[in-house]
Design a protein around this motif. Sequence first.
Motif, mmCIF file in Angstrom:
data_model
loop_
_atom_site.group_PDB
_atom_site.id
_atom_site.type_symbol
_atom_site.label_atom_id
_atom_site.label_comp_id
_atom_site.label_asym_id
_atom_site.label_seq_id
_atom_site.Cartn_x
_atom_site.Cartn_y
_atom_site.Cartn_z
ATOM 1 N N ARG A 106 0.856 -1.190 0.000
ATOM 2 C CA ARG A 106 0.000 0.000 0.000
ATOM 3 C C ARG A 106 0.894 1.243 0.000
ATOM 4 O O ARG A 106 1.934 1.266 0.668
ATOM 5 C CB ARG A 106 -0.921 0.002 1.208
ATOM 6 N N PRO A 107 0.519 2.258 -0.745
ATOM 7 C CA PRO A 107 1.391 3.430 -0.895
ATOM 8 C C PRO A 107 1.736 4.071 0.444
ATOM 9 O O PRO A 107 0.872 4.205 1.322
ATOM 10 C CB PRO A 107 0.543 4.389 -1.752
ATOM 11 N N SER A 143 2.093 7.013 0.919
ATOM 12 C CA SER A 143 1.361 8.281 0.977
ATOM 13 C C SER A 143 -0.038 8.117 1.560
ATOM 14 O O SER A 143 -0.722 9.121 1.824
ATOM 15 C CB SER A 143 1.251 8.885 -0.429
ATOM 16 N N TRP A 144 -0.487 6.883 1.786
ATOM 17 C CA TRP A 144 -1.813 6.667 2.360
ATOM 18 C C TRP A 144 -1.891 7.283 3.755
ATOM 19 O O TRP A 144 -0.909 7.283 4.508
ATOM 20 C CB TRP A 144 -2.107 5.179 2.462
ATOM 21 N N ASP A 165 4.676 0.736 8.186
ATOM 22 C CA ASP A 165 5.912 1.297 7.625
ATOM 23 C C ASP A 165 7.139 0.514 8.075
ATOM 24 O O ASP A 165 8.055 0.258 7.277
ATOM 25 C CB ASP A 165 6.075 2.762 8.047
ATOM 26 N N PHE A 182 11.361 9.032 -0.462
ATOM 27 C CA PHE A 182 10.180 9.361 -1.253
ATOM 28 C C PHE A 182 8.938 8.644 -0.712
ATOM 29 O O PHE A 182 9.026 7.498 -0.270
ATOM 30 C CB PHE A 182 10.379 8.960 -2.720
ATOM 31 N N LYS A 183 7.808 9.335 -0.771
ATOM 32 C CA LYS A 183 6.531 8.729 -0.374
ATOM 33 C C LYS A 183 5.617 8.483 -1.574
ATOM 34 O O LYS A 183 4.567 7.861 -1.439
ATOM 35 C CB LYS A 183 5.811 9.622 0.640
ATOM 36 N N GLU A 184 6.012 8.951 -2.732
ATOM 37 C CA GLU A 184 5.222 8.760 -3.949
ATOM 38 C C GLU A 184 6.154 8.502 -5.120
ATOM 39 O O GLU A 184 7.331 8.875 -5.086
ATOM 40 C CB GLU A 184 4.359 10.003 -4.239
ATOM 41 N N GLY A 185 5.614 7.847 -6.154
ATOM 42 C CA GLY A 185 6.371 7.655 -7.373
ATOM 43 C C GLY A 185 7.170 6.367 -7.403
ATOM 44 O O GLY A 185 7.081 5.531 -6.492
ATOM 45 N N ALA A 213 9.300 5.443 -4.222
ATOM 46 C CA ALA A 213 8.690 5.193 -2.920
ATOM 47 C C ALA A 213 8.811 3.702 -2.602
ATOM 48 O O ALA A 213 9.161 2.899 -3.473
ATOM 49 C CB ALA A 213 7.228 5.622 -2.941
ATOM 50 N N ASN A 259 6.788 1.484 -2.464
ATOM 51 C CA ASN A 259 5.928 0.634 -3.288
ATOM 52 C C ASN A 259 6.232 0.832 -4.764
ATOM 53 O O ASN A 259 5.477 0.372 -5.621
ATOM 54 C CB ASN A 259 4.452 0.946 -3.023
ATOM 55 N N GLY A 260 7.338 1.525 -5.098
ATOM 56 C CA GLY A 260 7.653 1.870 -6.477
ATOM 57 C C GLY A 260 8.430 0.800 -7.213
ATOM 58 O O GLY A 260 9.050 -0.085 -6.617
#
Length: 261
Positions: free
Chosen positions: A59-60, A62-63, A156, A214-217, A220, A222-223
């Motif tokens: 799960r991202p 960023s959630w 996390d 990073f938390k997105e992209g 991250a 999950n990237g």
Amino acid sequence: MHDRVRNAGPRSSHALDPLDVEWQRMTMGVERLCAWTGPLFLVIFFAAFIGLADMWPPRPPSWSAEQIKAFYLEDVLTKRLGIAICLFAWTLMVPWTVVLAAQTARIERGFRIFSIMQLAGGISTMAMGEIMLLFWGINTFRPAEWPAETMRMLNDLGWFIFVMYWAPGVLWCWSVAAPILLDRSPEPTFPRWVAYFNLWVGLCYFPASLGLFFKEGPMAYNGIITVWIPAGVFFAWYGVMTYVILSGIAVRKRRLSAIQS
């Protein structure tokens, strides 16, 4: 005795004690069994991790905390069962690690430093994997009672271990490569491509550290760069090295038979 068998050609005239021969055949049988725990680990882990626990894809990061809590509240019993099975599957890394180190230990002379480093890298990876699964398991234990922020922290923590505990994996792979590259025997136990493959696999783990920034992209945790490629390479390495181990055992068995004839 193992060194004599490994270095003996098919026309060797060495006479072996029947008890030694029987012991070596039994040892090779145990090693084959340990090698097959590799594919068994992959099958059980993937089935439980993806099919039951629903932990993949990650799960991202960023959630929000509430989204993470809602995820763990879904199908709680199934998630618990999946994580419990994963805890068992992850321990299968131990016999596989030992049998891989046993193969390269026959190449080394004197103090088997690289094979011991393999054991350290593999066992620490197994141990941290168990801790990783326990963090996620705690989230399924009292999901309705835990604060959402606590559950996101535990989530996390688990993914940080999965993604960023990569350095022992590099040590593991490169300590497999080293004795193969240093093997100067006339009939090497492993082809040199196995060493180069392990060096490449170790390099593929380095981008995992980007998940810390990073938390997105794609970088991250999950990237594709941070988790999909390193994780894919790790599990592919597991399959390739299982084949290599089994092939090495088969070569030793043929050499033992040649010595007897």
